[in-house]
Structures are given as structure tokens and as C-alpha cells.
Design an enzyme around this catalytic site. Structure first.
Site, mmCIF file in Angstrom:
data_model
loop_
_atom_site.group_PDB
_atom_site.id
_atom_site.type_symbol
_atom_site.label_atom_id
_atom_site.label_comp_id
_atom_site.label_asym_id
_atom_site.label_seq_id
_atom_site.Cartn_x
_atom_site.Cartn_y
_atom_site.Cartn_z
ATOM 1 N N ASN A 1 -18.295 11.743 -17.090
ATOM 2 C CA ASN A 1 -18.694 13.085 -16.627
ATOM 3 C C ASN A 1 -18.717 13.217 -15.113
ATOM 4 O O ASN A 1 -18.476 14.314 -14.594
ATOM 5 C CB ASN A 1 -20.093 13.402 -17.188
ATOM 6 N N ASP B 1 -21.630 3.803 -8.198
ATOM 7 C CA ASP B 1 -20.634 4.766 -7.727
ATOM 8 C C ASP B 1 -19.396 4.500 -8.585
ATOM 9 O O ASP B 1 -18.798 3.417 -8.502
ATOM 10 C CB ASP B 1 -20.363 4.495 -6.239
ATOM 11 N N VAL B 2 -19.023 5.475 -9.429
ATOM 12 C CA VAL B 2 -17.952 5.216 -10.400
ATOM 13 C C VAL B 2 -16.582 5.000 -9.757
ATOM 14 O O VAL B 2 -15.666 4.537 -10.420
ATOM 15 C CB VAL B 2 -17.842 6.340 -11.466
ATOM 16 N N TYR C 1 -9.222 19.261 -6.505
ATOM 17 C CA TYR C 1 -10.004 19.298 -7.758
ATOM 18 C C TYR C 1 -9.096 19.600 -8.946
ATOM 19 O O TYR C 1 -9.131 18.917 -9.976
ATOM 20 C CB TYR C 1 -11.105 20.352 -7.635
HETATM 21 P P1 NAD Z 1 -23.242 18.265 -10.789
HETATM 22 O O1 NAD Z 1 -22.941 18.219 -9.343
HETATM 23 O O2 NAD Z 1 -24.583 18.718 -11.234
HETATM 24 O O3 NAD Z 1 -22.997 16.860 -11.477
HETATM 25 C C1 NAD Z 1 -22.077 15.913 -11.049
HETATM 26 C C2 NAD Z 1 -22.736 14.566 -11.163
HETATM 27 O O4 NAD Z 1 -21.815 13.539 -10.791
HETATM 28 C C3 NAD Z 1 -23.955 14.449 -10.224
HETATM 29 O O5 NAD Z 1 -25.024 13.913 -10.950
HETATM 30 C C4 NAD Z 1 -23.472 13.469 -9.159
HETATM 31 O O6 NAD Z 1 -24.516 12.677 -8.627
HETATM 32 C C5 NAD Z 1 -22.506 12.626 -9.971
HETATM 33 N N1 NAD Z 1 -21.576 11.902 -9.116
HETATM 34 C C6 NAD Z 1 -20.864 12.370 -8.053
HETATM 35 N N2 NAD Z 1 -20.169 11.370 -7.490
HETATM 36 C C7 NAD Z 1 -20.439 10.250 -8.219
HETATM 37 C C8 NAD Z 1 -20.036 8.899 -8.131
HETATM 38 N N3 NAD Z 1 -19.201 8.485 -7.161
HETATM 39 N N4 NAD Z 1 -20.518 8.010 -9.033
HETATM 40 C C9 NAD Z 1 -21.361 8.410 -10.010
HETATM 41 N N5 NAD Z 1 -21.788 9.681 -10.127
HETATM 42 C C10 NAD Z 1 -21.331 10.571 -9.241
HETATM 43 O O7 NAD Z 1 -22.106 19.172 -11.436
HETATM 44 P P2 NAD Z 1 -21.703 19.429 -12.971
HETATM 45 O O8 NAD Z 1 -21.275 20.817 -13.035
HETATM 46 O O9 NAD Z 1 -22.774 18.957 -13.888
HETATM 47 O O10 NAD Z 1 -20.413 18.508 -13.105
HETATM 48 C C11 NAD Z 1 -20.249 17.529 -14.104
HETATM 49 C C12 NAD Z 1 -18.796 17.452 -14.534
HETATM 50 O O11 NAD Z 1 -18.428 18.684 -15.160
HETATM 51 C C13 NAD Z 1 -17.802 17.247 -13.394
HETATM 52 O O12 NAD Z 1 -16.780 16.353 -13.803
HETATM 53 C C14 NAD Z 1 -17.232 18.645 -13.179
HETATM 54 O O13 NAD Z 1 -15.942 18.615 -12.636
HETATM 55 C C15 NAD Z 1 -17.229 19.142 -14.615
HETATM 56 N N6 NAD Z 1 -17.152 20.612 -14.755
HETATM 57 C C16 NAD Z 1 -18.182 21.416 -14.360
HETATM 58 C C17 NAD Z 1 -18.082 22.795 -14.541
HETATM 59 C C18 NAD Z 1 -19.176 23.740 -14.176
HETATM 60 O O14 NAD Z 1 -18.966 24.967 -14.289
HETATM 61 N N7 NAD Z 1 -20.336 23.298 -13.760
HETATM 62 C C19 NAD Z 1 -16.930 23.336 -15.096
HETATM 63 C C20 NAD Z 1 -15.897 22.492 -15.470
HETATM 64 C C21 NAD Z 1 -16.030 21.127 -15.297
#
Ligand code: NAD
Length: 268
Positions: A93, A66-67, A166
Site C-alpha cells: 500500500n 522504508d519500503v 505518479y
Molecule cells: P497516505 O499519505 O495517508 O498514506 C501513504 C502511507 O505510505 C503513509 O502512511 C506513509 O507514511 C507511507 N509511506 C510513504 N513512503 C513510505 C516508505 N518509503 N516506506 C513505507 N511507508 C511509506 O495516503 P493514502 O491515500 O492512504 O495512500 C495509500 C496508497 O493508496 C498509495 O499507494 C496511494 O497511491 C494509493 N491511492 C490513494 C488514493 C486516494 O484517493 N487517497 C487514490 C488512489 C490510490
């Protein structure tokens, strides 16, 4: 063109068992890097991604942490460093949303989002930087002593009602990344962010799941398509490579034009 510009490098991607993190881990593996797939839940999915990355001929392993928890992050980096000796690329990420109208936003929702999206980046970057500084530049590996890439968001600059926690976390990532870039430059550690627009992943399923939701989402994207994790993976692999060696302290928006204020396209 070198199709494996990251050959011999060792990367760690947080939150790599789904969505963008998974896409980034796969892209780094395809570019020749060995990859740690960090996961917070679903070890079976992380293990499957590791096996698939290995088919590129690189090493890969899944590590739980857990980061937002210091001891878990330290244990994860110890495990990586004792197995592979070094970290060349960190991709911060892991991220999540806990949405609520502002007056209903709980302290728990606020702390959870800041804890993962911002504190998690701090803890991982600190552990990586310590190791990168200790090792220094090895020209046979890369022109930089290390690369730290934060996955920010268009909400680093676009305010987002109903998602104050967020947007505050991503705005924070902007200053975190730039201040860190300033401090680590003398050590030749490159620090940058990739800021995705709308990428089809579990985090925003509601925004693309139905035809109506998708139509209204596309109105915000001048380029006319929703992004994929592979779009972000390719950008990260390039930014981590020596082809991007002079890019430092920047947020690169990979968003199909979402930050172009599309509502102004036909006059204000
Ligand atoms: P996602 O929910 O598929 O991925 C997020 C990942 O983070 C998951 O694998 C989850 O298990 C992991 N995670 C959550 N809490 C954690 C913790 N405490 N320790 C370790 N891992 C943890 O969503 P995503 O869209 O792939 O998001 C990835 C990143 O991209 C995030 O930082 C999100 O803010 C960013 N982002 C996503 C979008 C989008 O449109 N999907 C747009 C802008 C930014």
C-alpha cells in the site's frame, strides 16, 4: 456468513500508519488476521493502531521500514517471520506523490515516487513470495499459498497531467502485478490489485479540504461521494479471502465510477 474469513492468517500492510493502509490493516484485523502495521514515520500512531487492532482478538505489531530500501524490507520480513513463522497476505500500500509540472520535475522527485510506489512493491512482494513458495498451500489456512494485493490507483489507466511520475508508477504497478500473477500462479499465490478512486486521506487533502475543491472533485465521481479508507479495507479483506479464490491477475477499481469517463455522461 463467516465474519472472520481470515482467521489464523498473518498479514503485512505497508504504509499502514495512515489513510488507506490504516483502513486496510483495521479491516484485516476485523476479518480475523494478525496484522503487521508497517510504518515509515510516526511510531506512536502505528503503536496506537496496533493496540486498537488487538481489540478484535488478533495479534498485531508495528514494524518500521522504508519500503524503498532493500535492507530495511529484508529486516522487516525477518522480524515478522521469526515472530509469526509465516506470511499469508501482503498488502503493498505504501505510496506517495511529489507533484510538479513536467518541465520542472526533478530527478529526485521522479526517483522518490518510483522508488516507493514501484520498487517498494517489488522488494516487499519478492520477500513475501519467497516465504509463500517455501511454505506452499496449507488447506487448513487458505486455498492459496499466499495472497499479494497491490494498492494501485485509477491513475493506472487515467493519465494525470502534473503528476507524470505518479501516473507512471501506477501504470507500472499494473504490469508488475499481472506479470507477477502469471509467474506465481503455479505456486498458487494469488496476485491482484485494488485501484482506489478518490479516497479521503492525507495524500489528497487539497482535493477535498475546501467546499470548492470538494465540489469540483465530486464532478469526477458519478456515485456522488468521496470514498473512505474503510471502503478500500472491506474490498481488500474480501479479495484476500477464499471467497475470491478464483480472482487472479486482476485490477479491481473501487472508485464510485471515476473510471466511467463521467464527462461523457451527457454526450460527448
Ligand atoms: P497516505 O499519505 O495517508 O498514506 C501513504 C502511507 O505510505 C503513509 O502512511 C506513509 O507514511 C507511507 N509511506 C510513504 N513512503 C513510505 C516508505 N518509503 N516506506 C513505507 N511507508 C511509506 O495516503 P493514502 O491515500 O492512504 O495512500 C495509500 C496508497 O493508496 C498509495 O499507494 C496511494 O497511491 C494509493 N491511492 C490513494 C488514493 C486516494 O484517493 N487517497 C487514490 C488512489 C490510490
Amino acid at each position: 456468513m463467516d465474519h472472520q474469513p481470515l482467521r489464523g492468517q498473518r498479514a503485512l500492510v505497508t504504509g499502514a500508519s495512515s489513510g488507506i493502509g490504516e483502513g486496510v490493516a483495521r479491516a484485516l484485523g476485523a476479518a480475523g488476521a494478525s496484522v503487521v502495521v508497517n510504518f515509515a514515520s510516526k511510531p506512536d500512531i502505528a503503536a496506537k493502531i496496533v493496540e486498537e487492532i488487538k481489540t478484535s482478538g488478533v495479534d498485531a505489531m508495528a514494524l518500521h521500514a522504508d519500503v524503498s530500501k532493500e535492507a530495511e524490507v529484508e529486516a522487516m520480513f525477518s522480524a515478522m517471520l521469526s515472530a509469526w513463522g509465516q506470511i499469508d497476505i501482503l498488502v503493498n500500500n505504501a505510496g506517495l506523490q511529489r507533484d510538479a509540472p513536467f518541465v520542472e520535475l526533478t530527478l529526485e522527485q521522479w526517483n522518490t515516487v518510483l522508488g516507493v510506489n514501484l520498487t517498494g512493491m517489488f522488494l516487499c512482494a519478492r520477500a513475501a513470495a519467497r516465504s509463500m513458495i517455501r511454505r506452499g498451500v496449507r488447506p487448513e489456512i487458505s486455498r492459496a499459498a499466499g495472497k499479494i494485493i497491490c494498492i494501485s490507483s485509477v491513475h493506472e489507466v487515467i493519465p494525470w497531467a502534473g503528476h507524470v511520475n505518479y501516473a507512471a508508477s501506477k501504470g507500472g504497478v499494473g504490469m508488475f502485478m499481472k506479470s507477477l500473477a502469471q509467474e506465481l500462479a503455479p505456486h498458487r499465490i494469488r496476485v491482484n490489485s485494488i485501484a482506489p478512486g478518490a479516497i479521503m486521506t492525507p495524500i489528497n487533502r487539497a482535493a477535498w479540504e475546501t467546499p470548492e475543491a470538494l465540489r469540483s472533485l465530486l464532478r469526477l465521481i458519478p456515485y456522488g461521494r468521496v470514498g473512505t479508507p474503510a471502503d478500500i479495507g472491506r474490498a481488500v479483506a474480501w479479495l484476500a479471502s477464499d471467497d475470491a479464490d478464483y480472482i487472479h491477475g486482476q485490477t479491481i477499481y473501487v472508485d464510485g465510477g471515476m473510471t466511467l469517463y463521467p464527462e461523457f455522461a451527457k454526450g460527448g
